[in-house]
Motif scaffolding. Structure first.
Motif, PDB file in Angstrom:
ATOM      1  N   ARG A   4      -1.206  25.664  79.936  1.00 55.03           N
ATOM      2  CA  ARG A   4       0.226  26.121  79.929  1.00 55.03           C
ATOM      3  C   ARG A   4       0.912  25.565  81.328  1.00 55.03           C
ATOM      4  N   ILE A   5       1.958  24.693  80.994  1.00 55.79           N
ATOM      5  CA  ILE A   5       2.793  24.523  82.140  1.00 55.79           C
ATOM      6  C   ILE A   5       3.997  25.220  82.203  1.00 55.79           C
ATOM      7  N   MET A   6       4.034  26.001  83.332  1.00 58.82           N
ATOM      8  CA  MET A   6       5.104  27.200  83.308  1.00 58.82           C
ATOM      9  C   MET A   6       6.677  26.672  82.801  1.00 58.82           C
ATOM     10  N   LEU A  70      -0.651  26.144  84.680  1.00 56.59           N
ATOM     11  CA  LEU A  70      -0.057  25.190  85.857  1.00 56.59           C
ATOM     12  C   LEU A  70       1.384  25.625  86.326  1.00 56.59           C
ATOM     13  N   PRO A  71       1.614  25.360  87.426  1.00 52.98           N
ATOM     14  CA  PRO A  71       3.011  25.714  88.109  1.00 52.98           C
ATOM     15  C   PRO A  71       3.968  24.841  87.169  1.00 52.98           C
ATOM     16  N   ALA A  72       5.341  25.301  87.315  1.00 52.70           N
ATOM     17  CA  ALA A  72       6.450  24.366  86.910  1.00 52.70           C
ATOM     18  C   ALA A  72       6.523  23.403  87.725  1.00 52.70           C
ATOM     19  N   PRO A  73       7.132  22.245  87.468  1.00 50.61           N
ATOM     20  CA  PRO A  73       7.343  20.917  88.369  1.00 50.61           C
ATOM     21  C   PRO A  73       8.151  21.277  89.495  1.00 50.61           C
ATOM     22  N   ASP A  74       9.037  22.418  89.593  1.00 47.33           N
ATOM     23  CA  ASP A  74       9.846  22.534  90.607  1.00 47.33           C
ATOM     24  C   ASP A  74       9.241  23.857  91.440  1.00 47.33           C
ATOM     25  N   ALA A  75       8.031  24.230  91.459  1.00 47.22           N
ATOM     26  CA  ALA A  75       7.556  25.349  91.970  1.00 47.22           C
ATOM     27  C   ALA A  75       7.112  24.757  93.502  1.00 47.22           C
TER      28      ALA A  75
END
Length: 92
Positions: A4-6, A70-75
């Motif tokens: 999962r990508i948040m 996995l974190p979101a791209p803007d994390a």
């Protein structure tokens, strides 16, 4: 493995891809430890792009348990630090 990508959704990813993803994960850890904000952002996006490229998106209505989140791209750095295990974001 289900990843999962948040904020985006889930993808099915073959375990065989973990070796190459771990290289980016190791690089991300190094950048986090050194406080390299620009390198961290670049490598996080490269890692997520590879997961998207190698994985197969699951339908939006699929609710499979995620083995890897996995974190979101803007994390930010602090948010990603909280998600880390001893192995980084990706086991192995």
């Amino acid at each position: 493995m289900i990843v999962r990508i948040m904020g985006e959704g889930q993808l099915a990813l073959a375990d065989s891809h973990l070796v190459e993803l771990n290289k980016l994960d190791d690089e991300l850890l190094d950048e986090m430890e050194s406080g390299d904000q620009e390198g961290f952002r670049r490598t996080l996006n490269a890692l997520l792009d590879e997961v998207r490229r190698l994985g197969t998106p699951l339908p939006d209505d699929a609710l499979e348990p995620s083995e890897l989140i996995l974190p979101a791209p803007d994390a930010g750095l602090d948010e990603v630090r909280q998600m880390l295990s001893d192995d980084g974001l990706i086991p192995g």
